[in-house]
Design a protein around this motif. Sequence first.
Motif, PDB file in Angstrom:
ATOM      1  N   GLU A   1       0.831  -1.213   0.000  1.00 26.93           N
ATOM      2  CA  GLU A   1       0.000   0.000   0.000  1.00 26.93           C
ATOM      3  C   GLU A   1       0.864   1.261   0.000  1.00 26.93           C
ATOM      4  OE1 GLU A   1      -2.409  -0.531   3.437  1.00 26.93           O
ATOM      5  OE2 GLU A   1      -3.677  -2.088   2.516  1.00 26.93           O
ATOM      6  N   ASN A   2       1.942   1.245   0.770  1.00 29.44           N
ATOM      7  CA  ASN A   2       2.834   2.400   0.818  1.00 29.44           C
ATOM      8  C   ASN A   2       3.557   2.611  -0.504  1.00 29.44           C
ATOM      9  OD1 ASN A   2       3.367   3.898   3.590  1.00 29.44           O
ATOM     10  ND2 ASN A   2       2.748   1.801   4.055  1.00 29.44           N
ATOM     11  N   ILE A   3       3.981   1.530  -1.136  1.00 28.92           N
ATOM     12  CA  ILE A   3       4.626   1.647  -2.443  1.00 28.92           C
ATOM     13  C   ILE A   3       3.659   2.253  -3.453  1.00 28.92           C
ATOM     14  CG2 ILE A   3       5.591   0.338  -4.371  1.00 28.92           C
ATOM     15  CD1 ILE A   3       6.630  -1.671  -2.294  1.00 28.92           C
ATOM     16  N   ALA A   4       2.408   1.789  -3.446  1.00 32.67           N
ATOM     17  CA  ALA A   4       1.410   2.310  -4.379  1.00 32.67           C
ATOM     18  C   ALA A   4       1.151   3.799  -4.150  1.00 32.67           C
ATOM     19  CB  ALA A   4       0.110   1.515  -4.236  1.00 32.67           C
ATOM     20  N   GLU A   5       1.060   4.224  -2.893  1.00 37.75           N
ATOM     21  CA  GLU A   5       0.823   5.634  -2.592  1.00 37.75           C
ATOM     22  C   GLU A   5       2.001   6.498  -3.036  1.00 37.75           C
ATOM     23  OE1 GLU A   5      -1.929   7.255  -1.337  1.00 37.75           O
ATOM     24  OE2 GLU A   5      -2.811   5.321  -1.831  1.00 37.75           O
ATOM     25  N   LEU A   6       3.215   6.022  -2.810  1.00 37.98           N
ATOM     26  CA  LEU A   6       4.391   6.779  -3.216  1.00 37.98           C
ATOM     27  C   LEU A   6       4.480   6.893  -4.736  1.00 37.98           C
ATOM     28  CD1 LEU A   6       6.930   5.305  -0.650  1.00 37.98           C
ATOM     29  CD2 LEU A   6       6.188   7.687  -0.769  1.00 37.98           C
ATOM     30  N   GLU A   7       4.136   5.824  -5.436  1.00 35.55           N
ATOM     31  CA  GLU A   7       4.174   5.862  -6.894  1.00 35.55           C
ATOM     32  C   GLU A   7       3.131   6.823  -7.462  1.00 35.55           C
ATOM     33  OE1 GLU A   7       3.783   1.781  -8.026  1.00 35.55           O
ATOM     34  OE2 GLU A   7       5.954   1.429  -7.978  1.00 35.55           O
ATOM     35  N   LYS A   8       1.987   6.934  -6.799  1.00 41.24           N
ATOM     36  CA  LYS A   8       0.956   7.880  -7.255  1.00 41.24           C
ATOM     37  C   LYS A   8       1.418   9.319  -7.112  1.00 41.24           C
ATOM     38  CE  LYS A   8      -3.025   4.896  -6.305  1.00 41.24           C
ATOM     39  NZ  LYS A   8      -4.227   4.692  -5.439  1.00 41.24           N
ATOM     40  N   SER A   9       2.303   9.580  -6.185  1.00 45.80           N
ATOM     41  CA  SER A   9       2.833  10.934  -6.010  1.00 45.80           C
ATOM     42  C   SER A   9       4.220  11.064  -6.658  1.00 45.80           C
ATOM     43  CB  SER A   9       2.890  11.310  -4.530  1.00 45.80           C
ATOM     44  OG  SER A   9       3.526  10.320  -3.774  1.00 45.80           O
ATOM     45  N   ASP A  10       4.456  10.220  -7.682  1.00 45.81           N
ATOM     46  CA  ASP A  10       5.678  10.300  -8.502  1.00 45.81           C
ATOM     47  C   ASP A  10       6.954  10.077  -7.705  1.00 45.81           C
ATOM     48  OD1 ASP A  10       4.141  10.851 -10.773  1.00 45.81           O
ATOM     49  OD2 ASP A  10       4.113  12.989 -10.326  1.00 45.81           O
ATOM     50  N   LYS A  11       6.891   9.223  -6.694  1.00 42.69           N
ATOM     51  CA  LYS A  11       8.085   8.889  -5.925  1.00 42.69           C
ATOM     52  C   LYS A  11       8.391   7.410  -6.116  1.00 42.69           C
ATOM     53  CE  LYS A  11       7.269  12.501  -2.499  1.00 42.69           C
ATOM     54  NZ  LYS A  11       6.954  12.838  -1.108  1.00 42.69           N
ATOM     55  N   GLN A  12       9.561   7.129  -6.635  1.00 38.79           N
ATOM     56  CA  GLN A  12       9.943   5.769  -6.957  1.00 38.79           C
ATOM     57  C   GLN A  12      10.496   5.053  -5.730  1.00 38.79           C
ATOM     58  OE1 GLN A  12      12.567   5.545 -10.299  1.00 38.79           O
ATOM     59  NE2 GLN A  12      13.188   3.433  -9.892  1.00 38.79           N
ATOM     60  N   VAL A  13      10.185   3.772  -5.612  1.00 41.66           N
ATOM     61  CA  VAL A  13      10.743   2.939  -4.550  1.00 41.66           C
ATOM     62  C   VAL A  13      11.540   1.817  -5.211  1.00 41.66           C
ATOM     63  CG1 VAL A  13      10.259   1.423  -2.592  1.00 41.66           C
ATOM     64  CG2 VAL A  13       8.846   3.447  -2.976  1.00 41.66           C
ATOM     65  N   ASP A  14      12.826   1.735  -4.886  1.00 36.53           N
ATOM     66  CA  ASP A  14      13.693   0.696  -5.437  1.00 36.53           C
ATOM     67  C   ASP A  14      14.089  -0.335  -4.390  1.00 36.53           C
ATOM     68  OD1 ASP A  14      13.917   2.041  -7.991  1.00 36.53           O
ATOM     69  OD2 ASP A  14      15.294   3.432  -7.026  1.00 36.53           O
ATOM     70  N   VAL A  15      14.144   0.114  -3.137  1.00 34.97           N
ATOM     71  CA  VAL A  15      14.738  -0.712  -2.090  1.00 34.97           C
ATOM     72  C   VAL A  15      13.878  -0.696  -0.831  1.00 34.97           C
ATOM     73  CG1 VAL A  15      16.746  -1.006  -0.573  1.00 34.97           C
ATOM     74  CG2 VAL A  15      17.072  -0.249  -2.926  1.00 34.97           C
ATOM     75  N   ILE A  16      13.748  -1.859  -0.227  1.00 29.30           N
ATOM     76  CA  ILE A  16      13.189  -1.959   1.116  1.00 29.30           C
ATOM     77  C   ILE A  16      14.361  -2.132   2.078  1.00 29.30           C
ATOM     78  CG2 ILE A  16      11.855  -3.391   2.707  1.00 29.30           C
ATOM     79  CD1 ILE A  16      10.091  -1.858   0.879  1.00 29.30           C
TER      80      ILE A  16
ATOM     81  N   SER B   1       3.896 -10.552 -10.582  1.00 26.26           N
ATOM     82  CA  SER B   1       4.164  -9.223 -11.140  1.00 26.26           C
ATOM     83  C   SER B   1       3.937  -8.183 -10.045  1.00 26.26           C
ATOM     84  CB  SER B   1       3.235  -8.943 -12.329  1.00 26.26           C
ATOM     85  OG  SER B   1       1.875  -8.987 -11.926  1.00 26.26           O
ATOM     86  N   GLY B   2       4.052  -6.887 -10.438  1.00 23.00           N
ATOM     87  CA  GLY B   2       3.812  -5.804  -9.489  1.00 23.00           C
ATOM     88  C   GLY B   2       5.105  -5.173  -9.013  1.00 23.00           C
ATOM     89  N   SER B   3       4.967  -4.019  -8.354  1.00 24.75           N
ATOM     90  CA  SER B   3       6.130  -3.266  -7.891  1.00 24.75           C
ATOM     91  C   SER B   3       6.941  -4.036  -6.865  1.00 24.75           C
ATOM     92  CB  SER B   3       5.677  -1.925  -7.306  1.00 24.75           C
ATOM     93  OG  SER B   3       5.034  -1.131  -8.282  1.00 24.75           O
ATOM     94  N   PHE B   4       6.274  -4.765  -5.973  1.00 25.86           N
ATOM     95  CA  PHE B   4       6.988  -5.511  -4.939  1.00 25.86           C
ATOM     96  C   PHE B   4       7.913  -6.563  -5.547  1.00 25.86           C
ATOM     97  CE2 PHE B   4       7.323  -8.914  -1.744  1.00 25.86           C
ATOM     98  CZ  PHE B   4       7.800  -8.190  -0.672  1.00 25.86           C
ATOM     99  N   LYS B   5       7.509  -7.099  -6.688  1.00 25.60           N
ATOM    100  CA  LYS B   5       8.298  -8.116  -7.374  1.00 25.60           C
ATOM    101  C   LYS B   5       9.653  -7.580  -7.808  1.00 25.60           C
ATOM    102  CE  LYS B   5       8.748 -12.156  -9.499  1.00 25.60           C
ATOM    103  NZ  LYS B   5       8.812 -13.437  -8.768  1.00 25.60           N
ATOM    104  N   GLN B   6       9.741  -6.273  -8.075  1.00 24.95           N
ATOM    105  CA  GLN B   6      10.971  -5.674  -8.610  1.00 24.95           C
ATOM    106  C   GLN B   6      11.906  -5.135  -7.527  1.00 24.95           C
ATOM    107  OE1 GLN B   6      11.039  -6.213 -11.831  1.00 24.95           O
ATOM    108  NE2 GLN B   6       8.909  -6.895 -11.754  1.00 24.95           N
TER     109      GLN B   6
END
Length: 240
Positions: A102-117, A187-192
């Motif tokens: 959910e946090n990754i999705a919210e950050l992506e909606k505000s144009d903030k990329q997440v590469d690393v946990i 698939s999905g952002s978490f997968k990457q």
Amino acid sequence: MPRRNRNSATSAETFTIWTSFTDLMSNAFMIITLLLLFFVAKSSTETSDDPISKPKDSKPTIISLPADKYSFKSGSAVLPQNLQDDISQKGEDGVILRTIEENIAELEKSDKQVDVIEVIGHTDGEEVGSLKCDNQRGGNLDKKLENVSRGDQSVAILCPGSNADLGLMRALAVVKELQKAQKQKESGSFKQLQFRAYSSAQLLLPNDQGFAEKNRDPDPKRRRIEIRFAQIGEYVTPGK
């Protein structure tokens, strides 16, 4: 030449003035209406681009896994069962994994990329002491850590020689569980995502309150795992 009726002339003049006035009011009404429509449309566009729920200057959530809910055995990095279940249970996303996504999705909606946990292990200041591991005393991370990180051996074989070791061991255990859940994703952002395991040992207080004072008493409130979201930046060497 017929005589002009004065009343008729007055009525014509009144009609002409009234007609001009109504035309003026009609035009003014149309202009006001168009202006209102313009401002409403502009306001609607601004709202959809930058909604209150996702402000552009919003900060990513820091997910905290406290010891009073997820309690490791003393000196151990084996995940408690409820922590495993809250990451992934029988192939289904647990509450921790859902919160991450959910946090990754919210950050992506505000144009903030997440590469690393980033997973950070925190402890209190109580000394680990001398624990027996593999029939020897003292920590064994210097010998065993790479094997565990690659998945060749279980985190259960690790033995801490310090709180710094213990924090890293527990962070790595959470990372390995997240990686296991990641493999089940198609698939999905978490997968990457990539993962990093770090230790803060007893150094940092909860809620970013800064460095801790020396305190060797047991304090469960300081024992925790933190999950943070980050980007991969460009490596730069100063002066080059």
